[in-house]
Structure formats: structure tokens, C-alpha cells
Design a protein around this motif. Structure first.
Motif, PDB file in Angstrom:
ATOM      1  N   ALA A  66       0.964  -1.180   0.101  1.00  0.00           N
ATOM      2  CA  ALA A  66       0.014  -0.077   0.016  1.00  0.00           C
ATOM      3  C   ALA A  66       0.857   1.269   0.028  1.00  0.00           C
ATOM      4  O   ALA A  66       0.599   2.256  -0.531  1.00  0.00           O
ATOM      5  CB  ALA A  66      -0.977  -0.020   1.143  1.00  0.00           C
ATOM      6  N   ARG A  67       1.832   1.269   0.682  1.00  0.00           N
ATOM      7  CA  ARG A  67       2.913   2.495   0.858  1.00  0.00           C
ATOM      8  C   ARG A  67       3.333   2.668  -0.590  1.00  0.00           C
ATOM      9  O   ARG A  67       3.609   3.894  -0.933  1.00  0.00           O
ATOM     10  CB  ARG A  67       3.936   2.240   1.677  1.00  0.00           C
ATOM     11  N   VAL A  68       3.753   1.772  -1.385  1.00  0.00           N
ATOM     12  CA  VAL A  68       4.479   1.907  -2.833  1.00  0.00           C
ATOM     13  C   VAL A  68       3.307   2.273  -3.583  1.00  0.00           C
ATOM     14  O   VAL A  68       3.581   3.137  -4.679  1.00  0.00           O
ATOM     15  CB  VAL A  68       4.924   0.392  -3.071  1.00  0.00           C
ATOM     16  N   SER A  69       2.193   1.739  -3.602  1.00  0.00           N
ATOM     17  CA  SER A  69       1.248   2.307  -4.513  1.00  0.00           C
ATOM     18  C   SER A  69       0.776   3.485  -4.303  1.00  0.00           C
ATOM     19  O   SER A  69       0.576   4.530  -5.340  1.00  0.00           O
ATOM     20  CB  SER A  69      -0.220   1.353  -4.414  1.00  0.00           C
ATOM     21  N   GLU A  70       0.642   3.856  -2.878  1.00  0.00           N
ATOM     22  CA  GLU A  70       0.290   5.507  -2.747  1.00  0.00           C
ATOM     23  C   GLU A  70       1.368   6.470  -3.015  1.00  0.00           C
ATOM     24  O   GLU A  70       1.193   7.257  -3.779  1.00  0.00           O
ATOM     25  CB  GLU A  70       0.152   5.644  -1.100  1.00  0.00           C
ATOM     26  N   ALA A  71       2.603   5.742  -3.138  1.00  0.00           N
ATOM     27  CA  ALA A  71       3.702   6.796  -3.611  1.00  0.00           C
ATOM     28  C   ALA A  71       3.538   6.895  -4.942  1.00  0.00           C
ATOM     29  O   ALA A  71       4.138   7.905  -5.655  1.00  0.00           O
ATOM     30  CB  ALA A  71       5.168   6.224  -3.096  1.00  0.00           C
ATOM     31  N   ALA A  72       3.320   5.940  -5.900  1.00  0.00           N
ATOM     32  CA  ALA A  72       3.041   5.807  -7.226  1.00  0.00           C
ATOM     33  C   ALA A  72       2.140   6.979  -7.573  1.00  0.00           C
ATOM     34  O   ALA A  72       2.328   7.733  -8.613  1.00  0.00           O
ATOM     35  CB  ALA A  72       2.784   4.571  -7.753  1.00  0.00           C
ATOM     36  N   LEU A  73       0.853   6.917  -6.757  1.00  0.00           N
ATOM     37  CA  LEU A  73      -0.082   7.840  -7.021  1.00  0.00           C
ATOM     38  C   LEU A  73       0.529   9.523  -6.799  1.00  0.00           C
ATOM     39  O   LEU A  73       0.194  10.444  -7.539  1.00  0.00           O
ATOM     40  CB  LEU A  73      -0.939   7.571  -6.272  1.00  0.00           C
ATOM     41  N   VAL A  74       1.267   9.518  -5.640  1.00  0.00           N
ATOM     42  CA  VAL A  74       2.110  10.825  -5.664  1.00  0.00           C
ATOM     43  C   VAL A  74       2.996  11.298  -6.672  1.00  0.00           C
ATOM     44  O   VAL A  74       2.983  12.218  -7.165  1.00  0.00           O
ATOM     45  CB  VAL A  74       2.853  10.892  -4.303  1.00  0.00           C
ATOM     46  N   THR A  75       3.685  10.342  -7.556  1.00  0.00           N
ATOM     47  CA  THR A  75       4.609  10.724  -8.409  1.00  0.00           C
ATOM     48  C   THR A  75       3.869  11.011  -9.784  1.00  0.00           C
ATOM     49  O   THR A  75       4.131  11.859 -10.323  1.00  0.00           O
ATOM     50  CB  THR A  75       5.152   9.245  -8.838  1.00  0.00           C
ATOM     51  N   ILE A  76       2.409  10.377  -9.759  1.00  0.00           N
ATOM     52  CA  ILE A  76       1.684  10.789 -11.010  1.00  0.00           C
ATOM     53  C   ILE A  76       1.047  12.121 -10.877  1.00  0.00           C
ATOM     54  O   ILE A  76       1.151  12.995 -11.908  1.00  0.00           O
ATOM     55  CB  ILE A  76       0.513   9.797 -11.115  1.00  0.00           C
ATOM     56  N   GLU A  77       0.743  12.440  -9.615  1.00  0.00           N
ATOM     57  CA  GLU A  77       0.331  13.986  -9.514  1.00  0.00           C
ATOM     58  C   GLU A  77       1.582  14.864  -9.495  1.00  0.00           C
ATOM     59  O   GLU A  77       1.181  15.988 -10.095  1.00  0.00           O
ATOM     60  CB  GLU A  77      -0.164  13.857  -7.761  1.00  0.00           C
ATOM     61  N   LEU A  78       2.558  14.645  -8.939  1.00  0.00           N
ATOM     62  CA  LEU A  78       3.602  15.546  -9.372  1.00  0.00           C
ATOM     63  C   LEU A  78       3.876  15.571 -10.904  1.00  0.00           C
ATOM     64  O   LEU A  78       4.148  16.858 -11.288  1.00  0.00           O
ATOM     65  CB  LEU A  78       5.081  14.951  -8.671  1.00  0.00           C
ATOM     66  N   THR A  79       4.011  14.613 -11.526  1.00  0.00           N
ATOM     67  CA  THR A  79       4.059  14.640 -13.069  1.00  0.00           C
ATOM     68  C   THR A  79       2.991  15.788 -13.800  1.00  0.00           C
ATOM     69  O   THR A  79       3.499  16.306 -14.579  1.00  0.00           O
ATOM     70  CB  THR A  79       4.107  13.028 -13.582  1.00  0.00           C
ATOM     71  N   VAL A  80       1.794  15.196 -13.560  1.00  0.00           N
ATOM     72  CA  VAL A  80       0.736  16.016 -14.022  1.00  0.00           C
ATOM     73  C   VAL A  80       0.705  17.429 -13.905  1.00  0.00           C
ATOM     74  O   VAL A  80       0.772  18.458 -14.722  1.00  0.00           O
ATOM     75  CB  VAL A  80      -0.784  15.257 -13.812  1.00  0.00           C
ATOM     76  N   LEU A  81       0.805  17.773 -12.611  1.00  0.00           N
ATOM     77  CA  LEU A  81       0.810  19.144 -11.943  1.00  0.00           C
ATOM     78  C   LEU A  81       2.194  20.092 -12.668  1.00  0.00           C
ATOM     79  O   LEU A  81       1.672  21.095 -13.111  1.00  0.00           O
ATOM     80  CB  LEU A  81       0.856  19.224 -10.352  1.00  0.00           C
ATOM     81  N   ALA A  82       3.180  19.399 -12.732  1.00  0.00           N
ATOM     82  CA  ALA A  82       4.334  20.151 -13.352  1.00  0.00           C
ATOM     83  C   ALA A  82       4.166  20.040 -14.394  1.00  0.00           C
ATOM     84  O   ALA A  82       4.491  21.243 -14.994  1.00  0.00           O
ATOM     85  CB  ALA A  82       5.509  19.031 -12.821  1.00  0.00           C
ATOM     86  N   MET A  83       3.559  19.171 -15.527  1.00  0.00           N
ATOM     87  CA  MET A  83       3.527  19.380 -16.779  1.00  0.00           C
ATOM     88  C   MET A  83       2.690  20.563 -17.169  1.00  0.00           C
ATOM     89  O   MET A  83       2.654  21.206 -18.089  1.00  0.00           O
ATOM     90  CB  MET A  83       3.352  17.980 -17.532  1.00  0.00           C
ATOM     91  N   VAL A  84       1.435  20.673 -16.233  1.00  0.00           N
ATOM     92  CA  VAL A  84       0.371  21.579 -16.698  1.00  0.00           C
ATOM     93  C   VAL A  84       1.169  22.980 -16.404  1.00  0.00           C
ATOM     94  O   VAL A  84       1.116  23.978 -17.539  1.00  0.00           O
ATOM     95  CB  VAL A  84      -0.727  21.486 -15.731  1.00  0.00           C
ATOM     96  N   ILE A  85       1.914  23.187 -15.596  1.00  0.00           N
ATOM     97  CA  ILE A  85       2.597  24.563 -15.324  1.00  0.00           C
ATOM     98  C   ILE A  85       3.662  24.717 -16.465  1.00  0.00           C
ATOM     99  O   ILE A  85       3.783  25.693 -17.005  1.00  0.00           O
ATOM    100  CB  ILE A  85       3.262  24.616 -14.031  1.00  0.00           C
ATOM    101  N   ALA A  86       4.158  23.618 -16.748  1.00  0.00           N
ATOM    102  CA  ALA A  86       5.266  23.789 -17.737  1.00  0.00           C
ATOM    103  C   ALA A  86       4.848  23.931 -19.074  1.00  0.00           C
ATOM    104  O   ALA A  86       5.226  24.870 -19.889  1.00  0.00           O
ATOM    105  CB  ALA A  86       5.941  22.407 -17.994  1.00  0.00           C
ATOM    106  N   VAL A  87       3.441  23.400 -19.670  1.00  0.00           N
ATOM    107  CA  VAL A  87       2.961  23.700 -21.014  1.00  0.00           C
ATOM    108  C   VAL A  87       2.374  25.257 -20.912  1.00  0.00           C
ATOM    109  O   VAL A  87       2.658  25.849 -21.946  1.00  0.00           O
ATOM    110  CB  VAL A  87       1.692  22.624 -20.956  1.00  0.00           C
TER     111      VAL A  87
END
Length: 315
Positions: A66-87
Motif C-alpha cells: 500500500a505504501r508503494v502504490s500510494e507513492a506511485a499515485l503521488v508521483t503521477i500527481e507530481l508529473t501531471v501538475l508540473a507538466m500543466v505548469i510547464a505547458v
């Protein structure tokens, strides 16, 4: 010359109804290379499966933890939010670089010079130290009243600084991608828009940018996949709730870094594979009309057209 006196070439002629059987050229080198590659792959898989250092039991234990899957979700959130700012910021900077205003061009060039000229890890370390550099930010008139004040010391959110650091760095690269897409649009499109009475911002928004998407989309997909892997550097802030940070913390507790690194690599590969599939369909959507290869629907229409009987030709 009579018909009987003409030379008879029928002996060497090939009948029209004869079928020519094409014999494929044999290439034994390809089969040898294929056998060598398969053998090396089999040896690697066998060696990895039988090597006790990989600790496959630990790998299976933490793969769906569960800790790893939650961390994977946080990684996806980081990716999406950072790319929105970047675009968004990348489009603005690209338009500024192409603006006739020299001040805007100079500011955009300075932004690219700073963020493309320094490593992203160094920038993330800087954002981690941002509360120590700026303890409070005041917005207002210089030497006058203050309209708003932000206490950076009380903010101190590593996730927010990670998103800002990744997004600002990626915006510099997205700006060059957008600029290349804008330059790919023929100059006649801009001239036609100006002739219709459009201003320069209207021309960019209504004419140039929609046509530039065909060039912008493919490298943007690559940058999105690259951003997913760049999130592993947010430990410099420090932020340890992402995928790599979480498996590193777990490996520090059980002293088994190899299987935990394999767990992180598996999750990164899974997410990247999904993004690559989405990128493929998005590129195919924006590349309509560019490929000479017919789609299945176009091929069926062409076959039906060929199957129709032709009418009698006029005599």
C-alpha cells in the motif's frame, strides 16, 4: 512483308498466362543474429531468476504494498501538475520570444538561459532552501502600501516546492518545443490573418497555435515521460513521499535495496507504458492527413471503387 516472312519470336516469348514464382533471397545472417539474441536473453533471464541477490520473495512482498502504490499515485500527481505548469508557461515564453517587443524577447531569453543552463537537481535544492532565503514575500507598491503578505516559513510544503521546481524547469524546454511548432507554420498563414484584420495575439491564438499542435504534440509526450522519471530527483528538496523516495526509505529499514529498486523500476515501467500508448493515439490523431498510408476505412473504400465495373468507353 508477308506474315509468313516475319521472324518467329514465339520460341523465346513468355506466355501471358504464365505465373512467375518469386523465390525469396535467403539471409542466414538474420537467423544467426536472432538465435544469438534469444540465447543471450534466455541466459540473462535464467541468471536473474536463480541469483539470490535479487531477493524475488522481497520483490513480490513489496510490489503491491500500500505504501508503494500510494507513492506511485503521488508521483503521477507530481508529473501531471508540473507538466500543466510547464505547458502553460512554455506557451507564454515561446510567444514572448517571437514577440516584436524587444523587452519581452529579452526576458524570455533570460528565463531560458537560467533554467536550461543549470541542472534540475541544483534547482530543486534551491527550492528546498527557498524558505531560508525568503522568509516573507510582500506584494504592493514599492516604498508604499502592501496589499498582500505571505509567510514562507509557515508554508514550508515540500510537495508545492517540488511541483514549482519541476514545472519551471520543464517550462524552459516546452518553450523551445512550442517555438519550433510555431515556426513550422507557413508564413502565409500569418500574413493572411493580418490581412483579415487580426492582431498579433489573435493571429497566434486563432491561426498559428492550432496548426502548430501537429509538431508540438510528439515531443511533448516525450517530455511527459521524461518528467515522470525526473520526479525521482525531488529528494533534493527534500520530498520523500514519491515512488523512489518511499522505496528508498523502505530499503533503509530492511537493508535490501536491490529488490526495492526493482519494485520502483517496475512501477515506473508500468506508468511509462500507459503514457506511451496514450502518446501513440494522440500523435495519430494530430497527424491526420500527413501520412501517405491509408487507414482501414480508406482502404475499404478504395477496394470497393476498384471492384465496380467500368462502363463502356466511348468509341
Amino acid at each position: 512483308m508477308t506474315e509468313s516472312s516475319r521472324p518467329d519470336n514465339s520460341a523465346g516469348a513468355v506466355p501471358a498466362s504464365a505465373t512467375i514464382e518469386a523465390v525469396p533471397l535467403r539471409r542466414p545472417g538474420r537467423w544467426v543474429a536472432a538465435v544469438v539474441v534469444v540465447a543471450l536473453l534466455a541466459l540473462f533471464v535464467y541468471g536473474a531468476a536463480t541469483n539470490p541477490a535479487y531477493r524475488w520473495d522481497t520483490y513480490a512482498q513489496y510490489l503491491f504494498d500500500a505504501r508503494v502504490s500510494e507513492a506511485a499515485l503521488v508521483t503521477i500527481e507530481l508529473t501531471v501538475l508540473a507538466m500543466v505548469i510547464a505547458v502553460v508557461l512554455g506557451v507564454i515564453i515561446a510567444v514572448m520570444r517571437l514577440s516584436p517587443n524587444p523587452v519581452l524577447r529579452g526576458a524570455a531569453w533570460g528565463y531560458l538561459w537560467v533554467f536550461r543552463g543549470t541542472p534540475v537537481y541544483v534547482q530543486l535544492v534551491f527550492w528546498g532552501l527557498f524558505p531560508s532565503i525568503y522568509k516573507q514575500i510582500d506584494l504592493g507598491v514599492p516604498f508604499g502600501p502592501t496589499f498582500a503578505s505571505f509567510d514562507i516559513q509557515s508554508l514550508n510544503q515540500a510537495f508545492l516546492f517540488a511541483v514549482i521546481g519541476l514545472g519551471l524547469n520543464e517550462a524552459a524546454y516546452m518553450a523551445e518545443i512550442v517555438r519550433a511548432g510555431i515556426n513550422s507554420v507557413p508564413e502565409g498563414q500569418t500574413e493572411a490573418s493580418v490581412a483579415l484584420g487580426m492582431s498579433w495575439p489573435q493571429t497566434m491564438r486563432r491561426t498559428v497555435l492550432p496548426q502548430a499542435m501537429r509538431v508540438i504534440i510528439p515531443p511533448t509526450g516525450n517530455e511527459l515521460i521524461g518528467m515522470l522519471k525526473t520526479t525521482s530527483l525531488v529528494a533534493a528538496i527534500p520530498f520523500t513521499l514519491d515512488l523512489y523516495g518511499r522505496v528508498r526509505d523502505i530499503s533503509g529499514a530492511n537493508f535490501q535495496p536491490i529488490p526495492l529498486l526493482l519494485v520502483a523500476a517496475t512501477w515506473y515501467l508500468a506508468i511509462t507504458s500507459v503514457l506511451m500508448v496514450g502518446q501513440h493515439y494522440l500523435e495519430r490523431y494530430y497527424s491526420k492527413g500527413m501520412s501517405r498510408q491509408l487507414t482501414a476505412r480508406q482502404q475499404r473504400a478504395a477496394d470497393n471503387l476498384r471492384a465496380k465495373p467500368m462502363g463502356d468507353e466511348p468509341k
